[in-house]
Design a protein around this motif. Structure first.
Motif, PDB file in Angstrom:
ATOM      1  N   MET A  73      -7.294  -0.090  -6.507  1.00 20.47           N
ATOM      2  CA  MET A  73      -6.623  -1.369  -6.732  1.00 20.47           C
ATOM      3  C   MET A  73      -6.906  -1.853  -8.141  1.00 20.47           C
TER       4      MET A  73
ATOM      5  N   TYR B 242      -8.235  -9.750  -5.301  1.00 19.88           N
ATOM      6  CA  TYR B 242      -8.691  -8.468  -4.779  1.00 19.88           C
ATOM      7  C   TYR B 242     -10.085  -8.539  -4.162  1.00 19.88           C
TER       8      TYR B 242
ATOM      9  N   CYS C  54       0.816  -1.212   0.000  1.00 24.28           N
ATOM     10  CA  CYS C  54       0.000   0.000   0.000  1.00 24.28           C
ATOM     11  C   CYS C  54       0.850   1.263   0.000  1.00 24.28           C
TER      12      CYS C  54
END
Length: 213
Positions: free
Chosen positions: A63, A70, A17
């Motif tokens: 994303m 995901y 991240c």
């Protein structure tokens, strides 16, 4: 800060991240990077990490749709009232080319997604209905079975023209084809049943069918 974004590069085991911000003068700043595990424990840690930083209401998670890895994260974020966007790989690929970035690491990919989210106006991900979710699984399974049918038919074709191929091999391949084709028919029937039970979906489908005539 005009807008904040958390870019998340997702793999089977990890979430890499990067959080950044953009001001009214379009100045970018990548503030922090961190890695979390791709499971519920990691999801909770991610939200705690973000809440500990100086964040605004204009925070968005971005994303890429990487296989199925995901999906658990996007559902978790949505259920916790987070704004999130899922991007198609082609969009991310073209954006990376525009930046002329040569290095490719998980950290760099997260930073790219963060920058993209800051610069572009992206659509928020919407949780699909139960029927759409089930149709997605069935459609995926159907495509995989049709692919397997073609594979086995090609094997049978090769065995047929091979020298002295055992008859038992040919029979097993034929049985595989029958089984797979039966499964494909079962999935087709299930898809039709699902579509027929959802009135709004039927209306959309009927409109599309008429437009194709």
């Amino acid at each position: 800060m005009k807008k904040q974004c958390v870019g998340i590069d997702i793999s089977k085991d990890h979430l890499d991240c990067c959080i950044g911000c953009i001001d009214s003068d379009q100045n970018h700043k990548l503030q922090n990077n961190k890695r979390f595990s791709n499971n519920e424990t990691g999801f909770k840690a991610l939200l705690h990490w973000v809440s500990d930083l100086q964040v605004t209401e204009n925070l968005m998670y971005v994303m890429e749709a990487t296989g199925v890895y995901y999906e658990n994260l996007i559902y978790y974020l949505t259920e916790n009232d987070c704004k999130a966007s899922v991007l198609l790989p082609n969009m991310v690929k073209h954006y990376v080319k525009s930046l002329n970035i040569k290095t490719k690491t998980d950290k760099v990919d997260a930073e790219v997604l963060c920058r993209l989210g800051l610069e572009r106006i992206l659509r928020f991900w919407q949780k699909p209905s139960g029927i759409m979710r089930e149709l997605k699984f069935l459609s995926r399974e159907y495509r995989e079975i049709k692919y397997k049918i073609n594979q086995v038919k090609n094997q049978l074709h090769a065995r047929f023209y091979s020298y002295q191929c055992p008859e038992s091999t040919e029979q097993r391949l034929k049985r595989q084809i029958v089984l797979l084709e039966t499964q494909a028919l079962e999935i087709e029937a299930k898809i039709r049943t699902l579509v027929m039970t959802d009135r709004s979906f039927m209306i959309k489908y009927s409109g599309y069918a008429r437009s194709r005539e």
